[in-house]
Design an enzyme around this catalytic site. Structure first.
Site, short mmCIF file in Angstrom:
data_model
loop_
_atom_site.label_atom_id
_atom_site.label_comp_id
_atom_site.label_asym_id
_atom_site.label_seq_id
_atom_site.Cartn_x
_atom_site.Cartn_y
_atom_site.Cartn_z
N LYS A 12 6.89 -12.51 5.23
CA LYS A 12 7.09 -11.32 6.30
C LYS A 12 5.66 -11.24 7.09
O LYS A 12 4.79 -11.40 6.26
CB LYS A 12 7.31 -10.05 5.51
CG LYS A 12 7.19 -8.92 6.33
CD LYS A 12 6.36 -7.65 5.51
CE LYS A 12 5.00 -8.02 5.38
NZ LYS A 12 3.96 -7.06 5.06
N ASP A 144 8.12 -2.41 1.54
CA ASP A 144 8.47 -3.72 2.17
C ASP A 144 9.60 -4.45 1.73
O ASP A 144 10.20 -5.16 2.52
CB ASP A 144 7.39 -4.62 2.40
CG ASP A 144 6.41 -4.27 3.13
OD1 ASP A 144 6.42 -3.45 4.08
OD2 ASP A 144 5.10 -4.81 3.19
O1 C5P Z 1 5.63 0.89 -1.65
P1 C5P Z 1 4.48 0.16 -2.13
O2 C5P Z 1 4.69 -0.03 -3.65
O3 C5P Z 1 4.66 -1.36 -1.69
O4 C5P Z 1 3.25 0.76 -1.72
C1 C5P Z 1 2.14 0.38 -2.47
C2 C5P Z 1 1.09 1.58 -2.06
O5 C5P Z 1 0.75 1.48 -0.68
C3 C5P Z 1 1.52 2.74 -2.26
O6 C5P Z 1 1.26 3.29 -3.53
C4 C5P Z 1 0.67 3.55 -1.21
O7 C5P Z 1 -0.56 3.81 -1.66
C5 C5P Z 1 0.61 2.60 -0.08
N1 C5P Z 1 1.52 2.74 0.84
C6 C5P Z 1 1.41 3.81 1.83
N2 C5P Z 1 2.10 4.09 3.00
C7 C5P Z 1 3.04 3.38 2.97
C8 C5P Z 1 3.49 2.16 2.24
C9 C5P Z 1 2.57 2.02 1.10
O8 C5P Z 1 0.46 4.59 1.60
N3 C5P Z 1 3.91 3.32 4.31
#
Ligand code: C5P
Length: 303
Positions: A12, A144
């Site tokens: 991606k 994602d």
């Molecule tokens: O959703 P995911 O587990 O991939 O996200 C990892 C970290 O990235 C989250 O814990 C957060 O700190 C940050 N994040 C964020 N805003 C987003 C996506 C991710 O702050 N839109």
């Protein structure tokens, strides 16, 4: 209907990524144009009695941490819970993950693997969940993962769950380069200072060629590049190396890094640039790959 036992999990790429404020759930509002590249991992699944197992192979298998491994297994386990309790007995899957993409690297390796596992097991177990049914399951696994279910250019906003078909992209090639240091997404967001905000970005309906796409992209940004470079300064060297190759139209970081991409109009220039960067820094992960579109002719194993 025949059941596929093997599915491609493409890399991606965030062609741009603007970040807005942090919501009460701790996640930042985003605005991104996400596209995919014809290089990625492969997920295979065969029916198995009762248990869900995972075997990891491929050149990046040693880099895979428990997190990424868990994401594929968690995808399988949450999906299994969609089977009615009485028909769950005896149902399982032997999963194999061929790990080609670097781990924790901003090109959605773990997310794309999890999305691929959801798509594959939905078929294997004959669950008949629609793409709309799969999206909330995917979001639970990571911001994602929903976009990785779509595997074609998408506008992504909200935390990552608001998706809409992106503009028609012209043919072009990527050179992807990773300096070999995992960059944890949470840490990058935590260090974020300057940001462009998550307001919608206006885009043409399509682009006549790769140069027109780049002319539009240069006015946009990856807001996570600065904080990621503070964590992994090698990202600066990677961007310089890509930008200096012949035929490179744009060099930028994807997602929360550290993988960076160069955009090229021609396959030959991209392949030459990739071999040059590979010779320059032996320890870097370097690949040239075409733009990937699920609806395109390119469903089979690329290259
Ligand atoms: O959703 P995911 O587990 O991939 O996200 C990892 C970290 O990235 C989250 O814990 C957060 O700190 C940050 N994040 C964020 N805003 C987003 C996506 C991710 O702050 N839109």
């Amino acid at each position: 209907m025949s059941v596929d036992h093997r599915i491609f999990a493409p890399a991606k790429i965030n062609l741009f990524l603007h970040v807005g404020g942090r919501g009460p759930d701790g996640y930042h509002a985003l605005q991104s144009l996400v596209a995919f590249a014809g290089v990625g991992d492969w997920v295979e699944a065969d029916p198995r009695m009762d248990a869900v197992t995972l075997e990891v192979t491929g050149p990046q298998r040693n880099a895979i941490g428990e997190d990424a491994e868990n994401l594929v297994l968690r995808a399988a386990k949450v999906l299994r819970d969609y089977l009615p309790a009485r028909s769950r007995t005896g149902i399982g899957a032997a999963l194999r993950l061929e790990k080609i993409l670097p781990v924790a690297s901003g090109i959605g390796g773990g997310s794309s693997d999890a999305a691929a596992a959801l798509l594959l097991l939905n078929q294997l177990w004959n669950l008949r969940l629609t793409p709309k049914d799969l999206e909330p399951i995917a979001l639970n696994l990571g911001s994602d993962v929903p976009v990785c279910l779509r595997r074609r250019p998408q506008w992504m906003s909200g935390r990552g769950e608001q998706l809409a078909d992106g503009p028609q992209l012209p043919p072009f090639w990527y050179v992807l380069v990773n300096p070999g240091m995992p960059v944890p997404t949470g840490e990058v967001f935590a260090r974020l200072q300057a940001r462009r905000g998550a307001e919608p970005v206006l885009a043409p309906k399509g682009f006549p060629d790769a140069s027109a796409l780049v002319d539009w992209l240069v006015g946009l940004n990856n807001d996570l590049e600065e904080p990621a470079r503070a964590i992994a300064p090698q990202i600066g060297s990677v961007l310089n190396a890509i930008a200096q190759t012949h035929g490179c139209l744009l060099a930028r970081m994807s997602g929360s890094g550290g993988t960076c991409f160069g955009l090229f109009a021609e396959a030959e220039a991209a392949q030459e640039a990739a071999s040059l960067v590979e010779r320059l820094e032996m320890g870097w992960w370097v690949r040239a790959a075409p733009q990937y579109n699920e609806s395109g002719p390119d469903l089979k194993r690329p290259g």
